[in-house]
Design a protein around this motif. Structure first.
Motif, PDB file in Angstrom:
ATOM      1  N   PRO A 550     -25.278  48.941 -49.966  1.00  0.00           N
ATOM      2  CA  PRO A 550     -23.931  48.389 -50.191  1.00  0.00           C
ATOM      3  C   PRO A 550     -22.871  49.250 -49.509  1.00  0.00           C
ATOM      4  CG  PRO A 550     -24.815  49.375 -52.201  1.00  0.00           C
ATOM      5  CD  PRO A 550     -25.948  49.305 -51.231  1.00  0.00           C
ATOM      6  N   GLY A 551     -21.927  48.583 -48.883  1.00  0.00           N
ATOM      7  CA  GLY A 551     -20.850  49.279 -48.187  1.00  0.00           C
ATOM      8  C   GLY A 551     -21.163  49.628 -46.756  1.00  0.00           C
ATOM      9  N   GLY A 552     -22.437  49.573 -46.361  1.00  0.00           N
ATOM     10  CA  GLY A 552     -22.801  49.902 -44.995  1.00  0.00           C
ATOM     11  C   GLY A 552     -22.466  48.767 -44.045  1.00  0.00           C
ATOM     12  N   LEU A 553     -22.033  49.113 -42.833  1.00  0.00           N
ATOM     13  CA  LEU A 553     -21.657  48.090 -41.867  1.00  0.00           C
ATOM     14  C   LEU A 553     -22.888  47.424 -41.272  1.00  0.00           C
ATOM     15  CD1 LEU A 553     -19.205  46.780 -40.551  1.00  0.00           C
ATOM     16  CD2 LEU A 553     -19.351  48.504 -38.726  1.00  0.00           C
ATOM     17  N   PHE A 554     -23.924  48.214 -40.990  1.00  0.00           N
ATOM     18  CA  PHE A 554     -25.124  47.678 -40.372  1.00  0.00           C
ATOM     19  C   PHE A 554     -26.348  48.084 -41.185  1.00  0.00           C
ATOM     20  CE2 PHE A 554     -22.169  48.251 -36.787  1.00  0.00           C
ATOM     21  CZ  PHE A 554     -22.105  46.931 -36.360  1.00  0.00           C
ATOM     22  N   GLY A 555     -27.391  47.259 -41.083  1.00  0.00           N
ATOM     23  CA  GLY A 555     -28.655  47.572 -41.719  1.00  0.00           C
ATOM     24  C   GLY A 555     -29.505  48.459 -40.825  1.00  0.00           C
ATOM     25  N   ALA A 556     -30.663  48.839 -41.334  1.00  0.00           N
ATOM     26  CA  ALA A 556     -31.571  49.706 -40.585  1.00  0.00           C
ATOM     27  C   ALA A 556     -32.968  49.123 -40.642  1.00  0.00           C
ATOM     28  CB  ALA A 556     -31.571  51.126 -41.159  1.00  0.00           C
ATOM     29  N   ALA A 557     -33.653  49.127 -39.494  1.00  0.00           N
ATOM     30  CA  ALA A 557     -35.042  48.683 -39.447  1.00  0.00           C
ATOM     31  C   ALA A 557     -35.921  49.813 -39.953  1.00  0.00           C
ATOM     32  CB  ALA A 557     -35.428  48.295 -38.023  1.00  0.00           C
ATOM     33  N   VAL A 558     -36.656  49.568 -41.029  1.00  0.00           N
ATOM     34  CA  VAL A 558     -37.478  50.617 -41.629  1.00  0.00           C
ATOM     35  C   VAL A 558     -38.947  50.431 -41.321  1.00  0.00           C
ATOM     36  CG1 VAL A 558     -35.810  50.974 -43.468  1.00  0.00           C
ATOM     37  CG2 VAL A 558     -37.663  49.355 -43.812  1.00  0.00           C
ATOM     38  N   ALA A 559     -39.349  49.275 -40.804  1.00  0.00           N
ATOM     39  CA  ALA A 559     -40.739  49.034 -40.434  1.00  0.00           C
ATOM     40  C   ALA A 559     -40.771  47.970 -39.362  1.00  0.00           C
ATOM     41  CB  ALA A 559     -41.561  48.604 -41.647  1.00  0.00           C
ATOM     42  N   LYS A 560     -41.737  48.105 -38.456  1.00  0.00           N
ATOM     43  CA  LYS A 560     -41.864  47.169 -37.346  1.00  0.00           C
ATOM     44  C   LYS A 560     -43.335  46.880 -37.115  1.00  0.00           C
ATOM     45  CE  LYS A 560     -39.630  48.208 -33.572  1.00  0.00           C
ATOM     46  NZ  LYS A 560     -39.282  48.799 -32.253  1.00  0.00           N
ATOM     47  N   ALA A 561     -43.643  45.629 -36.804  1.00  0.00           N
ATOM     48  CA  ALA A 561     -45.021  45.257 -36.509  1.00  0.00           C
ATOM     49  C   ALA A 561     -45.016  44.132 -35.491  1.00  0.00           C
ATOM     50  CB  ALA A 561     -45.760  44.832 -37.776  1.00  0.00           C
ATOM     51  N   GLY A 562     -46.075  44.055 -34.709  1.00  0.00           N
ATOM     52  CA  GLY A 562     -46.224  42.991 -33.735  1.00  0.00           C
ATOM     53  C   GLY A 562     -47.531  42.258 -33.927  1.00  0.00           C
ATOM     54  N   ASP A 563     -47.521  40.966 -33.643  1.00  0.00           N
ATOM     55  CA  ASP A 563     -48.715  40.128 -33.755  1.00  0.00           C
ATOM     56  C   ASP A 563     -49.335  40.201 -35.145  1.00  0.00           C
ATOM     57  OD1 ASP A 563     -48.805  38.901 -31.255  1.00  0.00           O
ATOM     58  OD2 ASP A 563     -49.637  40.690 -30.328  1.00  0.00           O
ATOM     59  N   VAL A 564     -48.516  40.106 -36.174  1.00  0.00           N
ATOM     60  CA  VAL A 564     -48.999  40.026 -37.554  1.00  0.00           C
ATOM     61  C   VAL A 564     -48.428  38.750 -38.181  1.00  0.00           C
ATOM     62  CG1 VAL A 564     -49.213  42.527 -37.825  1.00  0.00           C
ATOM     63  CG2 VAL A 564     -47.065  41.404 -38.407  1.00  0.00           C
ATOM     64  N   PRO A 565     -49.144  38.143 -39.134  1.00  0.00           N
ATOM     65  CA  PRO A 565     -48.640  36.900 -39.741  1.00  0.00           C
ATOM     66  C   PRO A 565     -47.583  37.116 -40.805  1.00  0.00           C
ATOM     67  CG  PRO A 565     -50.790  37.442 -40.647  1.00  0.00           C
ATOM     68  CD  PRO A 565     -50.517  38.458 -39.568  1.00  0.00           C
ATOM     69  N   ALA A 566     -47.358  38.374 -41.206  1.00  0.00           N
ATOM     70  CA  ALA A 566     -46.414  38.645 -42.294  1.00  0.00           C
ATOM     71  C   ALA A 566     -45.050  38.046 -42.009  1.00  0.00           C
ATOM     72  CB  ALA A 566     -46.284  40.153 -42.507  1.00  0.00           C
ATOM     73  N   CYS A 567     -44.407  37.580 -43.062  1.00  0.00           N
ATOM     74  CA  CYS A 567     -43.042  37.085 -42.971  1.00  0.00           C
ATOM     75  C   CYS A 567     -42.942  35.794 -42.172  1.00  0.00           C
ATOM     76  CB  CYS A 567     -42.149  38.160 -42.345  1.00  0.00           C
ATOM     77  SG  CYS A 567     -40.418  38.044 -42.784  1.00  0.00           S
ATOM     78  N   GLY A 568     -44.065  35.104 -41.991  1.00  0.00           N
ATOM     79  CA  GLY A 568     -44.073  33.868 -41.242  1.00  0.00           C
ATOM     80  C   GLY A 568     -44.622  32.726 -42.067  1.00  0.00           C
ATOM     81  N   PRO A 569     -44.642  31.504 -41.538  1.00  0.00           N
ATOM     82  CA  PRO A 569     -45.119  30.346 -42.304  1.00  0.00           C
ATOM     83  C   PRO A 569     -46.588  30.450 -42.692  1.00  0.00           C
ATOM     84  CG  PRO A 569     -44.737  29.782 -39.995  1.00  0.00           C
ATOM     85  CD  PRO A 569     -44.163  31.137 -40.198  1.00  0.00           C
ATOM     86  N   ARG A 570     -47.394  31.147 -41.901  1.00  0.00           N
ATOM     87  CA  ARG A 570     -48.814  31.284 -42.224  1.00  0.00           C
ATOM     88  C   ARG A 570     -49.035  32.256 -43.376  1.00  0.00           C
ATOM     89  NH1 ARG A 570     -53.320  33.699 -38.022  1.00  0.00           N
ATOM     90  NH2 ARG A 570     -55.024  33.896 -39.514  1.00  0.00           N
ATOM     91  N   ASP A 571     -48.239  33.306 -43.432  1.00  0.00           N
ATOM     92  CA  ASP A 571     -48.360  34.309 -44.499  1.00  0.00           C
ATOM     93  C   ASP A 571     -46.947  34.692 -44.948  1.00  0.00           C
ATOM     94  OD1 ASP A 571     -49.124  36.257 -46.269  1.00  0.00           O
ATOM     95  OD2 ASP A 571     -49.612  37.751 -44.738  1.00  0.00           O
ATOM     96  N   PRO A 572     -46.328  33.897 -45.823  1.00  0.00           N
ATOM     97  CA  PRO A 572     -44.921  34.127 -46.201  1.00  0.00           C
ATOM     98  C   PRO A 572     -44.762  35.245 -47.221  1.00  0.00           C
ATOM     99  CG  PRO A 572     -45.764  32.220 -47.354  1.00  0.00           C
ATOM    100  CD  PRO A 572     -46.886  32.694 -46.467  1.00  0.00           C
ATOM    101  N   HIS A 573     -45.311  36.417 -46.918  1.00  0.00           N
ATOM    102  CA  HIS A 573     -45.211  37.566 -47.819  1.00  0.00           C
ATOM    103  C   HIS A 573     -44.890  38.808 -47.001  1.00  0.00           C
ATOM    104  CE1 HIS A 573     -46.806  35.067 -50.997  1.00  0.00           C
ATOM    105  NE2 HIS A 573     -47.858  34.773 -50.251  1.00  0.00           N
ATOM    106  N   VAL A 574     -44.239  39.777 -47.625  1.00  0.00           N
ATOM    107  CA  VAL A 574     -43.868  40.993 -46.922  1.00  0.00           C
ATOM    108  C   VAL A 574     -43.749  42.119 -47.939  1.00  0.00           C
ATOM    109  CG1 VAL A 574     -41.396  40.488 -47.102  1.00  0.00           C
ATOM    110  CG2 VAL A 574     -42.201  42.019 -45.308  1.00  0.00           C
ATOM    111  N   LEU A 575     -44.070  43.334 -47.494  1.00  0.00           N
ATOM    112  CA  LEU A 575     -43.937  44.545 -48.302  1.00  0.00           C
ATOM    113  C   LEU A 575     -43.539  45.676 -47.371  1.00  0.00           C
ATOM    114  CD1 LEU A 575     -44.314  46.241 -50.904  1.00  0.00           C
ATOM    115  CD2 LEU A 575     -46.735  46.450 -50.297  1.00  0.00           C
ATOM    116  N   ALA A 576     -42.491  46.428 -47.737  1.00  0.00           N
ATOM    117  CA  ALA A 576     -42.021  47.527 -46.895  1.00  0.00           C
ATOM    118  C   ALA A 576     -41.357  48.576 -47.775  1.00  0.00           C
ATOM    119  CB  ALA A 576     -41.044  47.033 -45.833  1.00  0.00           C
TER     120      ALA A 576
END
Length: 641
Positions: A550-576
């Motif tokens: 709260p109060g921050g102007l921009f967010g921060a990327a805390v995790a990155k992945a490529g070619d994974v189904p997470a957070c997509g229609p095939r696997d709509p789940h995420v944990l970070a």
């Protein structure tokens, strides 16, 4: 005499069980090109330096095919890999063999092998190219690999990246000319198998690159010397050569290489498909196939002929670019004309062949410096077929919009309350918009294009390619247009994260605010958002788990992945998770999953567990932790890293 690009045939009695057709090997090379280049990059000696390893890896993969068109040599009876494809096994063997040859020491009394010499192609003039930097684990693995011999590196990579059993690794190394295969296998065992997964890291991806300039002072000196030599050569050549016809009727195209009815039809400007301006009104489809032919030069036969000729066979002086894994070849038949006209200081022709958009541009005063750009658009419909980049100049971008677009506007995605600035729309062409695609330094704004049609409004973001990416928001199973107030507030802190998807052939980017978490120092609730970029080619998706306090102007990327189904229609789940420092100076591990997460457990340097989709555990600065979660249906989910 046999070409060095052709592997020698196995001697009588060697392991061979099939003949590989050249077309089959070529198809395998095209389909698995990124994996083969990664394989070559990992096997090449690290002493070459990252820049030369990148270019050499591409050169070895591109030279993996035999030059003869009849058939390739027999493939050893090993596991063929990539789902039993013998073509892939053949080109993989060629890549391993030449990568090992590149690591051999040069001898004074022997001709060097082709792989030991710097590659003639590809080349990058004026730039140093190298993969993205990884973390400490990837650096440690690279150092361990550099300590191994070439055959041992090859054995480790074949085991870890190609998932080959030891028996198949032995056969590949033997066919590649390794004398002590058993020794190579034993030496490769010095690196634990637990690090196999790191071989797929961006640290070792020579297809996703960063660019930096070479030595600018030395380059300037060499340029001056080269210009002087070129001027002298031009004066001498003028004395002995009669004046030619310049670029000729085909402009910047290379010499013709074939003549047949199909090829001639595809290159005939008189056969270009030109759709009626009213066709889209009665068509059940809203895609590029119903775009009309527009532009004041749509009847310029000479310009259209040059554009088609360069598409089929670009000359050496033509700058060619394409989104990842987009075919470069000419059209199979007469393509569709979308636009031909003057844009800023260039003449531009945009064509469509059902799979790709091709944009040809040449200066108004000639054809020197012509450019050809490609982008995949297969399956584009509705908002995805709403606009194309017509031209870029002075940091601005101008779009050609679909005929069904009734209104165009610009908005700053990082400022949801700023509203929409209207843009003029003349014959489907927008007024210039400041583009974020080329901005450098600290990101403070991110301009996007908002188009309105009969179905509503849509947001499109310029990621440096011909086709802007469609921006959506909401749950992965049912994303919605990112134009309402809630969606704009979701995107605002994370607008600048779109820079991570530049030049990747991105089709859509969805932002999903999957949960909020109370901070342990009672300073408010932080937002967890997952952004997922999907590509036109299917693979290469990029997922970012992002955190906004709260109060921050921009967010921060805390995790990155490529070619994974997470957070997509095939696997709509995420944990970070993220290590967070409170205002009082205390450190915590904060972890969050989507609403379907029943419990979370942290391992490694921070240990703790809890029920529900949120976890807060005291931690120490710099601690490394892993996350494991369990969904309400009993399935497990691992945290993004």
């Amino acid at each position: 005499m046999q070409s060095q690009d052709v592997a020698p045939r196995p001697a009588p009695g060697s392991a061979a069980d099939r003949i590989v057709d050249v077309e089959q090997a070529e198809a395998a090379l095209v389909e698995h090109y990124p994996r083969l280049v990664r394989l070559a990059y990992l096997v090449l000696p690290p002493g070459l330096g990252r820049g030369r390893r990148v270019l050499t890896a591409h050169a070895l993969a591109q030279r993996a095919l035999p030059r003869r068109r009849a058939c390739a040599p027999a493939v050893p009876a090993q596991s063929t890999g990539r789902d039993g494809d013998p073509g892939y096994a053949f080109v993989r063997l060629q890549v391993v063999r030449t990568a090992l040859e590149a690591g051999l020491p040069m001898r004074l009394r022997a001709w060097p092998k082709r792989a030991q010499l710097p590659p003639l192609l590809p080349q990058a003039w004026g730039l140093r190219l190298f993969p993205h930097s990884g973390g400490a684990d990837e650096l440690a693995l690279d150092q361990r690999l550099s300590a191994l011999s070439g055959p041992a590196r090859a054995a480790y990579v074949l085991r870890g990246l190609e998932k080959l059993p030891d028996g198949d690794v032995r056969e590949v190394l033997s066919e590649a000319g390794v004398d002590d295969v058993d020794g190579a296998l034993r030496e490769s065992g010095k690196i634990p198998a637990a690090q196999y997964a790191l071989l797929g890291s961006p640290e070792f991806d020579p297809c996703s690159l960063q660019a930096r300039p070479t030595d600018l002072m030395r380059r300037r000196q060499h340029t001056r010397a080269g210009l002087a030599a070129a001027a002298a050569l031009a004066v001498c050549g003028a004395l002995v050569v009669l004046p030619g016809d310049g670029w000729g009727p085909d402009g910047a195209a290379a010499p013709a290489y074939a003549q047949n009815p199909a090829a001639e039809a595809a290159l005939d400007p008189g056969r270009l498909v030109k759709v009626s301006p009213a066709a889209w009104k009665t068509s059940p489809r809203t895609d590029f196939s119903v775009w009309p032919a527009r532009g004041p030069l749509a009847g310029d036969t000479a310009l259209l002929r040059r554009a088609l000729a360069v598409w089929a066979r670009p000359g050496e002086r033509v700058r060619v670019s394409a989104t990842p894994e987009t075919p470069f070849g000419g059209p199979a038949g007469p393509p569709q004309l979308l636009y031909a006209g003057d844009v800023d200081n260039a003449r531009v022709v945009i064509l469509y062949d059902g799979l790709r958009i091709a944009r040809y541009a040449e200066p108004k005063d000639g054809t020197a410096g012509a450019a050809l750009d490609f982008a995949r658009v297969d399956g584009a419909t509705g908002a995805e077929a709403g606009a194309l980049v017509l031209g870029r100049a002075d940091g601005n971008v101008r779009y050609l919009t679909a005929p069904w677009v009734t209104k165009a506007g610009a908005r700053d995605l990082s400022k949801p309350g700023a509203g929409v600035m209207d843009m003029t729309l003349t014959d489907g062409i927008t007024s210039p918009l400041a583009s974020p695609a080329t901005q450098t330094g600290t990101c403070t704004t991110w301009n996007v294009l908002q188009l309105t049609d009969a179905t509503g409004s849509h947001l499109l973001g310029d990621l440096g390619e011909l086709v802007p990416a469609r921006l959506t928001a909401g749950r992965p199973a049912a994303p919605e247009e990112a134009t309402d107030a809630q969606a704009l507030r979701t995107w605002a802190p994370f607008a600048c994260s779109l820079a991570d998807a530049r030049g990747q052939g991105v089709r859509t980017v969805n932002a999903w605010a999957y949960t909020r978490q109370r901070l342990p120092d009672a300073s408010g609730a932080a937002a967890w958002v997952c952004t997922r970029a999907e590509t036109w080619r299917g693979d290469g998706s990029r997922v970012l788990a992002q955190f906004h306090t709260p109060g921050g102007l921009f967010g921060a990327a805390v995790a990155k992945a490529g070619d994974v189904p997470a957070c997509g229609p095939r696997d709509p789940h995420v944990l970070a998770g993220v290590l967070w420092k409170s205002k009082g100076g205390d450190w915590y591990l904060l972890a969050a999953g989507d609403k379907a997460t029943a419990s979370i457990r942290s391992t490694g340097g921070v240990r703790g567990s809890g029920q529900g989709n949120l976890l807060t555990v005291p931690a120490k600065q710099g601690a490394q932790a892993g996350l494991e979660g369990r969904l309400t249906d009993g399935r497990s989910v691992n945290g993004l890293r």
